[in-house]
Design a protein around this motif. Sequence first.
Motif, PDB file in Angstrom:
ATOM      1  N   ALA A 107     -51.859  16.868  19.526  1.00  0.00           N
ATOM      2  CA  ALA A 107     -52.420  17.142  18.407  1.00  0.00           C
ATOM      3  C   ALA A 107     -53.983  16.646  17.841  1.00  0.00           C
ATOM      4  CB  ALA A 107     -51.730  16.097  17.591  1.00  0.00           C
ATOM      5  N   LYS A 108     -54.331  16.263  18.786  1.00  0.00           N
ATOM      6  CA  LYS A 108     -55.677  15.852  19.220  1.00  0.00           C
ATOM      7  C   LYS A 108     -56.722  17.809  18.712  1.00  0.00           C
ATOM      8  CE  LYS A 108     -55.866  11.778  21.371  1.00  0.00           C
ATOM      9  NZ  LYS A 108     -56.925  11.036  21.996  1.00  0.00           N
ATOM     10  N   ASN A 109     -56.605  18.477  19.090  1.00  0.00           N
ATOM     11  CA  ASN A 109     -56.500  19.571  19.107  1.00  0.00           C
ATOM     12  C   ASN A 109     -56.412  20.204  17.878  1.00  0.00           C
ATOM     13  OD1 ASN A 109     -56.795  22.870  19.353  1.00  0.00           O
ATOM     14  ND2 ASN A 109     -57.392  22.482  21.192  1.00  0.00           N
ATOM     15  N   THR A 110     -58.103  20.503  17.297  1.00  0.00           N
ATOM     16  CA  THR A 110     -57.693  20.879  15.403  1.00  0.00           C
ATOM     17  C   THR A 110     -57.231  22.548  15.143  1.00  0.00           C
ATOM     18  OG1 THR A 110     -60.094  21.696  16.099  1.00  0.00           O
ATOM     19  CG2 THR A 110     -60.130  19.286  15.278  1.00  0.00           C
ATOM     20  N   TRP A 111     -56.956  23.036  16.427  1.00  0.00           N
ATOM     21  CA  TRP A 111     -56.085  24.413  15.863  1.00  0.00           C
ATOM     22  C   TRP A 111     -54.829  23.977  15.845  1.00  0.00           C
ATOM     23  CZ3 TRP A 111     -60.042  26.913  14.092  1.00  0.00           C
ATOM     24  CH2 TRP A 111     -61.259  27.515  15.401  1.00  0.00           C
ATOM     25  N   VAL A 112     -54.217  22.856  16.328  1.00  0.00           N
ATOM     26  CA  VAL A 112     -52.634  22.602  15.808  1.00  0.00           C
ATOM     27  C   VAL A 112     -52.295  21.428  14.878  1.00  0.00           C
ATOM     28  CG1 VAL A 112     -51.293  21.790  17.436  1.00  0.00           C
ATOM     29  CG2 VAL A 112     -52.197  22.676  18.778  1.00  0.00           C
ATOM     30  N   GLU A 113     -51.549  22.830  14.376  1.00  0.00           N
ATOM     31  CA  GLU A 113     -50.518  22.241  13.102  1.00  0.00           C
ATOM     32  C   GLU A 113     -49.950  21.406  13.414  1.00  0.00           C
ATOM     33  OE1 GLU A 113     -49.852  22.404   8.555  1.00  0.00           O
ATOM     34  OE2 GLU A 113     -52.077  22.948   9.805  1.00  0.00           O
ATOM     35  N   ILE A 131     -58.754  30.542  21.029  1.00  0.00           N
ATOM     36  CA  ILE A 131     -58.231  29.790  20.061  1.00  0.00           C
ATOM     37  C   ILE A 131     -57.513  29.377  21.661  1.00  0.00           C
ATOM     38  CG2 ILE A 131     -55.502  29.327  19.596  1.00  0.00           C
ATOM     39  CD1 ILE A 131     -58.130  29.275  17.759  1.00  0.00           C
ATOM     40  N   ALA A 132     -56.988  31.152  22.736  1.00  0.00           N
ATOM     41  CA  ALA A 132     -56.588  30.334  24.159  1.00  0.00           C
ATOM     42  C   ALA A 132     -57.305  29.942  24.607  1.00  0.00           C
ATOM     43  CB  ALA A 132     -56.355  32.133  24.785  1.00  0.00           C
ATOM     44  N   ALA A 133     -58.902  30.226  24.816  1.00  0.00           N
ATOM     45  CA  ALA A 133     -59.581  29.336  25.455  1.00  0.00           C
ATOM     46  C   ALA A 133     -59.606  27.443  24.826  1.00  0.00           C
ATOM     47  CB  ALA A 133     -61.631  29.982  25.469  1.00  0.00           C
ATOM     48  N   ASP A 134     -59.709  27.698  23.869  1.00  0.00           N
ATOM     49  CA  ASP A 134     -59.556  26.074  23.462  1.00  0.00           C
ATOM     50  C   ASP A 134     -58.682  25.738  23.747  1.00  0.00           C
ATOM     51  OD1 ASP A 134     -62.056  25.896  22.892  1.00  0.00           O
ATOM     52  OD2 ASP A 134     -61.568  26.060  20.232  1.00  0.00           O
ATOM     53  N   GLN A 162     -56.471  26.598  26.828  1.00  0.00           N
ATOM     54  CA  GLN A 162     -56.486  25.987  27.762  1.00  0.00           C
ATOM     55  C   GLN A 162     -56.675  24.789  28.381  1.00  0.00           C
ATOM     56  OE1 GLN A 162     -56.428  29.936  28.910  1.00  0.00           O
ATOM     57  NE2 GLN A 162     -54.308  30.046  29.673  1.00  0.00           N
ATOM     58  N   ALA A 163     -58.420  24.521  27.860  1.00  0.00           N
ATOM     59  CA  ALA A 163     -59.378  23.652  28.394  1.00  0.00           C
ATOM     60  C   ALA A 163     -58.106  22.083  27.499  1.00  0.00           C
ATOM     61  CB  ALA A 163     -60.211  24.018  27.409  1.00  0.00           C
ATOM     62  N   SER A 164     -57.848  22.435  26.951  1.00  0.00           N
ATOM     63  CA  SER A 164     -57.301  20.708  26.137  1.00  0.00           C
ATOM     64  C   SER A 164     -55.270  21.074  27.361  1.00  0.00           C
ATOM     65  CB  SER A 164     -55.858  20.766  25.069  1.00  0.00           C
ATOM     66  OG  SER A 164     -57.527  21.287  23.939  1.00  0.00           O
ATOM     67  N   LEU A 165     -55.448  22.449  27.907  1.00  0.00           N
ATOM     68  CA  LEU A 165     -54.297  21.515  28.131  1.00  0.00           C
ATOM     69  C   LEU A 165     -54.275  21.031  29.455  1.00  0.00           C
ATOM     70  CD1 LEU A 165     -50.685  21.914  28.578  1.00  0.00           C
ATOM     71  CD2 LEU A 165     -51.257  24.400  29.846  1.00  0.00           C
ATOM     72  N   ALA A 166     -55.514  21.293  30.093  1.00  0.00           N
ATOM     73  CA  ALA A 166     -56.078  21.465  31.383  1.00  0.00           C
ATOM     74  C   ALA A 166     -56.512  19.662  31.424  1.00  0.00           C
ATOM     75  CB  ALA A 166     -56.438  22.201  32.381  1.00  0.00           C
ATOM     76  N   GLN A 196     -47.578  31.613  34.158  1.00  0.00           N
ATOM     77  CA  GLN A 196     -48.899  31.932  32.521  1.00  0.00           C
ATOM     78  C   GLN A 196     -48.246  30.953  31.680  1.00  0.00           C
ATOM     79  OE1 GLN A 196     -47.712  35.576  30.486  1.00  0.00           O
ATOM     80  NE2 GLN A 196     -48.801  35.203  28.548  1.00  0.00           N
ATOM     81  N   SER A 197     -49.223  29.783  32.251  1.00  0.00           N
ATOM     82  CA  SER A 197     -49.498  28.894  30.917  1.00  0.00           C
ATOM     83  C   SER A 197     -49.870  28.396  29.336  1.00  0.00           C
ATOM     84  CB  SER A 197     -50.681  27.260  31.352  1.00  0.00           C
ATOM     85  OG  SER A 197     -51.400  28.111  31.306  1.00  0.00           O
ATOM     86  N   LEU A 198     -50.011  30.006  28.888  1.00  0.00           N
ATOM     87  CA  LEU A 198     -50.097  29.737  27.839  1.00  0.00           C
ATOM     88  C   LEU A 198     -49.708  31.150  27.188  1.00  0.00           C
ATOM     89  CD1 LEU A 198     -51.506  28.136  25.310  1.00  0.00           C
ATOM     90  CD2 LEU A 198     -53.706  30.533  25.138  1.00  0.00           C
ATOM     91  N   HIS A 199     -48.610  30.931  25.940  1.00  0.00           N
ATOM     92  CA  HIS A 199     -47.640  32.202  25.903  1.00  0.00           C
ATOM     93  C   HIS A 199     -47.707  32.634  24.394  1.00  0.00           C
ATOM     94  CE1 HIS A 199     -44.508  35.630  26.078  1.00  0.00           C
ATOM     95  NE2 HIS A 199     -43.611  34.655  25.246  1.00  0.00           N
ATOM     96  N   TRP A 200     -47.860  33.265  23.940  1.00  0.00           N
ATOM     97  CA  TRP A 200     -47.873  33.810  22.384  1.00  0.00           C
ATOM     98  C   TRP A 200     -46.817  34.771  22.084  1.00  0.00           C
ATOM     99  CZ3 TRP A 200     -52.183  32.956  18.657  1.00  0.00           C
ATOM    100  CH2 TRP A 200     -53.540  32.587  20.059  1.00  0.00           C
ATOM    101  N   GLU A 201     -45.743  34.127  20.897  1.00  0.00           N
ATOM    102  CA  GLU A 201     -44.622  34.602  20.689  1.00  0.00           C
ATOM    103  C   GLU A 201     -44.956  35.784  20.025  1.00  0.00           C
ATOM    104  OE1 GLU A 201     -40.285  33.625  18.150  1.00  0.00           O
ATOM    105  OE2 GLU A 201     -42.392  32.837  17.483  1.00  0.00           O
ATOM    106  N   ASP A 202     -44.443  37.426  20.121  1.00  0.00           N
ATOM    107  CA  ASP A 202     -44.933  38.345  19.012  1.00  0.00           C
ATOM    108  C   ASP A 202     -43.692  39.454  18.917  1.00  0.00           C
ATOM    109  OD1 ASP A 202     -47.481  38.326  19.604  1.00  0.00           O
ATOM    110  OD2 ASP A 202     -47.182  39.127  22.047  1.00  0.00           O
TER     111      ASP A 202
END
Length: 545
Positions: free
Chosen positions: A439-445, A475-478, A480-484, A539-545
């Motif tokens: 939740a520290k990532n500001t893109w996360v609601e 968003i993906a780059a930010d 994934q950096a937080s996840l790493a 694939q560590s990041l997945h968008w629900e489409d």
Amino acid sequence: MTEQLPLQRFHHWVAQCPDRVWLRQPVSGAWHDFTWQQVDDQARRLATALQSLGCAPGDRVALLAKNCAEWLISDLAIMMAGLVSVPLYPLQSAESIAYVLEHAACKAIILGKLDEPAKLEAGIGPQVLRIAMPYPTLRADYQWHELQAHTPLQSPHVQQADELLSILYTSGTTGQPKGVMLSAQAMACAAASSCAELRIGEADQFFSFLPLSHAAERFLVEMNSLYSGAQVAFVESLETFASDLQHIRPTVFFSVPRLWTRFQQGVLERLPQRKLDLLLRIPLLGGLLARKIKRGLGLDRARILVSGAAAISPGLLEWYRRLGLVICEGYGMTENFAYGTFNRPGQVRFGSVGRPMPSLELRIADNGEVLFRGPTLMQGYYREPELTTQALADGWLHTGDKGEVDGDGYLRITGRVKDIFKTSKGKYVAPAPIEGEIAKNTWVEQVCLMGSNLDQPLALIELSPAARAQPRERIAADLQASLAQLNGELQAHERLSHLVLVREAWTVDNGCMTPTMKIRRNVLESRYAELIGTLPAGQSLHWED
């Protein structure tokens, strides 16, 4: 007990300063003021009306309305008539309303401002008398203004310390809500003690917008204003929230993490973080900018800022601190009238929920569960003796939360006793601390960790409105950096396999949130089970489409 009970305290202000304004209510952009004497007159008339409609001492009367001056007037009228209030959440479902009205055997319901009243109509059965506040609302049998024609009640009910004052139904992250029975003494002790501890007085100003049906708002705003004599102003609507807040400029302000995040996002939309950081570092200019931001939020006079109801990120607290806004995180439950631990102004320790309030004992059980004992504990769950025995075993309130206390007495919540899950490798994972880091990532609601019977945990993420307007690549780059970074700090069995960015927002309407804005973890686990079963391994990041 030395504290005056709520009605005694109200009568004190009516006698001491009858012509002083207590409540301020905006209607169509115009502010309407209610003095202590005017509130007393309206409450006494409504109390007489309730009695004339057949409500006898001890009967339950429900309140279903967004915050307004008439909510407090109704609550006082219910007390004056010797009745028991049963507040309902304005965002509650019709099914849940029907359950509470039946379970509490409510004789009447007082209806007020609601966002989508038609959705709630089916929840109110024909056996319940309907009274309407002076706002557009559901169909009612009796209107506020016609009931105000009654003669004011001459001899209001005399409260007793141990009498049942209100039944607050918990929103329930699982199962049916439970009715928490709170006495007059419990409410009196919480309010009198907090006003003395925090030095809240007649010169203070409250701003009420979180549901008064929630124990925290009822305690921190309604009861604290009643015991301090401080004025209360209300918000007219979601659309006028910002301007109403700027107009009132409260000195005591209570919000929840989700709204503190929204306030932050509003600032960053106008002033990106990098530029904000640069300007704040410049002597003099940084101070001027911080004051301008505080004034724009309407918080330039605030001396006590409170966050509660859910965990807030230490990173978000630090962001506000740089602007000169020190948020005091607290922790409590409906079962102890939200009177628990608190970070006092000037004694704030980020990452903790503070130290116990006066007269409250705190203990950590052998299994790590947080236990409370004190005069604000509930009398029990209404019509649920077995659940009461479990919750109040040995005279201690069993919170269901796990925690740790440091050498200075500050409590840190580490998760839920029952939220800890086991992965398919047989390893246990506590979701709360990891969710706090994400939740520290500001893109996360909002974020919800899950991993029961999975090889590794994963996180479901609802993006903020600001994030949804950004290019996916950014968003993906930010993220994934937080996840790493996060996975580099976690133990092997805690490391996340995926971040899943969900399409639909989690709301009360779709069942993903409780009316008090807590995530229903079991609902999300069920809702996304099929999606989680088909996630690609590499694939560590997945968008629900």
